[in-house]
Design a protein around this motif. Structure first.
Motif, short mmCIF file in Angstrom:
data_model
loop_
_atom_site.label_atom_id
_atom_site.label_comp_id
_atom_site.label_asym_id
_atom_site.label_seq_id
_atom_site.Cartn_x
_atom_site.Cartn_y
_atom_site.Cartn_z
N ILE A 95 -12.22 -61.36 -4.35
CA ILE A 95 -12.29 -60.57 -3.12
C ILE A 95 -11.47 -59.29 -3.26
O ILE A 95 -11.93 -58.21 -2.88
N ALA A 96 -10.29 -59.40 -3.84
CA ALA A 96 -9.46 -58.20 -4.04
C ALA A 96 -10.13 -57.23 -5.00
O ALA A 96 -10.09 -56.01 -4.80
N GLY A 97 -10.76 -57.74 -6.05
CA GLY A 97 -11.45 -56.88 -7.00
C GLY A 97 -12.63 -56.16 -6.38
O GLY A 97 -12.86 -54.98 -6.65
N VAL A 98 -13.36 -56.84 -5.52
CA VAL A 98 -14.49 -56.20 -4.84
C VAL A 98 -14.01 -55.11 -3.89
O VAL A 98 -14.58 -54.03 -3.82
N VAL A 99 -12.92 -55.38 -3.18
CA VAL A 99 -12.38 -54.38 -2.25
C VAL A 99 -11.93 -53.14 -3.01
O VAL A 99 -12.23 -52.00 -2.61
N VAL A 100 -11.21 -53.31 -4.11
CA VAL A 100 -10.75 -52.17 -4.90
C VAL A 100 -11.94 -51.40 -5.48
O VAL A 100 -11.96 -50.17 -5.48
N SER A 101 -12.97 -52.11 -5.92
CA SER A 101 -14.14 -51.45 -6.49
C SER A 101 -14.93 -50.68 -5.44
O SER A 101 -15.45 -49.60 -5.72
N VAL A 102 -15.01 -51.21 -4.24
CA VAL A 102 -15.73 -50.51 -3.18
C VAL A 102 -14.99 -49.25 -2.76
O VAL A 102 -15.60 -48.21 -2.50
N ILE A 103 -13.69 -49.32 -2.73
CA ILE A 103 -12.89 -48.15 -2.33
C ILE A 103 -12.98 -47.04 -3.37
O ILE A 103 -13.14 -45.87 -3.02
N HIS A 104 -12.92 -47.38 -4.64
CA HIS A 104 -12.87 -46.36 -5.70
C HIS A 104 -14.23 -45.98 -6.28
O HIS A 104 -14.32 -45.00 -7.00
N GLU A 105 -15.27 -46.74 -6.00
CA GLU A 105 -16.64 -46.45 -6.43
C GLU A 105 -16.76 -46.05 -7.90
O GLU A 105 -16.98 -44.89 -8.22
N PRO A 106 -16.64 -47.01 -8.81
CA PRO A 106 -16.78 -46.67 -10.24
C PRO A 106 -18.24 -46.36 -10.58
O PRO A 106 -19.15 -46.78 -9.88
N PRO A 107 -18.47 -45.62 -11.67
CA PRO A 107 -19.85 -45.34 -12.09
C PRO A 107 -20.54 -46.61 -12.60
O PRO A 107 -19.89 -47.61 -12.91
N THR A 108 -21.84 -46.55 -12.71
CA THR A 108 -22.62 -47.73 -13.09
C THR A 108 -22.28 -48.22 -14.48
O THR A 108 -22.21 -49.43 -14.72
N TRP A 109 -22.02 -47.33 -15.42
CA TRP A 109 -21.71 -47.76 -16.78
C TRP A 109 -20.41 -48.56 -16.80
O TRP A 109 -20.25 -49.46 -17.62
N ALA A 110 -19.48 -48.24 -15.90
CA ALA A 110 -18.22 -48.99 -15.85
C ALA A 110 -18.46 -50.41 -15.36
O ALA A 110 -17.77 -51.34 -15.79
N VAL A 136 -11.57 -57.19 -14.29
CA VAL A 136 -11.91 -56.09 -15.19
C VAL A 136 -12.57 -54.96 -14.43
O VAL A 136 -12.28 -53.78 -14.66
N GLU A 137 -13.42 -55.29 -13.46
CA GLU A 137 -14.08 -54.25 -12.67
C GLU A 137 -13.07 -53.47 -11.83
O GLU A 137 -13.14 -52.24 -11.73
N ALA A 138 -12.09 -54.15 -11.25
CA ALA A 138 -11.07 -53.46 -10.46
C ALA A 138 -10.20 -52.57 -11.34
O ALA A 138 -9.88 -51.43 -10.96
N LEU A 139 -9.84 -53.05 -12.52
CA LEU A 139 -9.04 -52.22 -13.42
C LEU A 139 -9.80 -50.99 -13.88
O LEU A 139 -9.24 -49.89 -13.96
N LEU A 140 -11.08 -51.16 -14.18
CA LEU A 140 -11.89 -50.00 -14.58
C LEU A 140 -12.09 -49.03 -13.42
O LEU A 140 -12.09 -47.83 -13.61
N SER A 141 -12.25 -49.55 -12.22
CA SER A 141 -12.46 -48.64 -11.09
C SER A 141 -11.19 -47.88 -10.74
O SER A 141 -11.26 -46.79 -10.18
N LEU A 142 -10.04 -48.44 -11.08
CA LEU A 142 -8.80 -47.71 -10.85
C LEU A 142 -8.59 -46.61 -11.89
O LEU A 142 -7.98 -45.58 -11.60
N THR A 143 -9.10 -46.82 -13.10
CA THR A 143 -8.89 -45.83 -14.16
C THR A 143 -10.02 -44.81 -14.24
O THR A 143 -9.79 -43.66 -14.54
N VAL A 144 -11.26 -45.24 -13.97
CA VAL A 144 -12.41 -44.35 -14.07
C VAL A 144 -12.99 -44.20 -12.66
O VAL A 144 -13.42 -45.17 -12.06
N THR A 145 -13.00 -43.00 -12.16
CA THR A 145 -13.56 -42.78 -10.83
C THR A 145 -14.82 -41.95 -10.93
O THR A 145 -15.01 -41.19 -11.87
N ASN A 146 -15.67 -42.10 -9.98
CA ASN A 146 -16.91 -41.35 -9.92
C ASN A 146 -16.63 -40.00 -9.28
O ASN A 146 -16.38 -39.90 -8.09
#
Length: 89
Positions: A15-30, A72-82
């Motif tokens: 749940i925390a990973g989904v919230v972080v990913s939704v806030i930061h919106e990583p690109p599809t390749w990430a 992994v998705e949350a960590l990538l969305s924190l480092t790579v932003t769209n």
């Protein structure tokens, strides 16, 4: 009880990973990279002797996989932003 604890912790992490990913919106390749790395990480964790009883349970193994994907998705969305979106004034 160990299985219940792991399932509950993985649910919180997911749940925390989904919230972080939704806030930061990583690109599809990430997201694709997160799934591949998360699958490799969860497979390595499930082969460890400490997680033998988790690997025997389908709920436990899928919750561990979901938790690793989300981490992994949350960590990538924190480092790579769209950076395609721009602020509208």
């Amino acid at each position: 009880m160990y299985l219940t604890l792991v399932v509950a912790l993985c649910a919180v992490v997911a749940i925390a990973g989904v919230v972080v990913s939704v806030i930061h919106e990583p690109p599809t390749w990430a997201l694709v990279v997160a799934v591949v790395v998360g699958f490799a990480l969860s497979t390595a964790l499930l082969r460890m002797p400490a997680f033998a009883d988790i690997a025997a349970s389908s709920i436990g193994s899928w919750s561990l996989r979901l938790g690793s994907f989300s981490t992994v998705e949350a960590l990538l969305s924190l480092t790579v932003t769209n950076r395609v979106r721009t602020a509208q004034s």
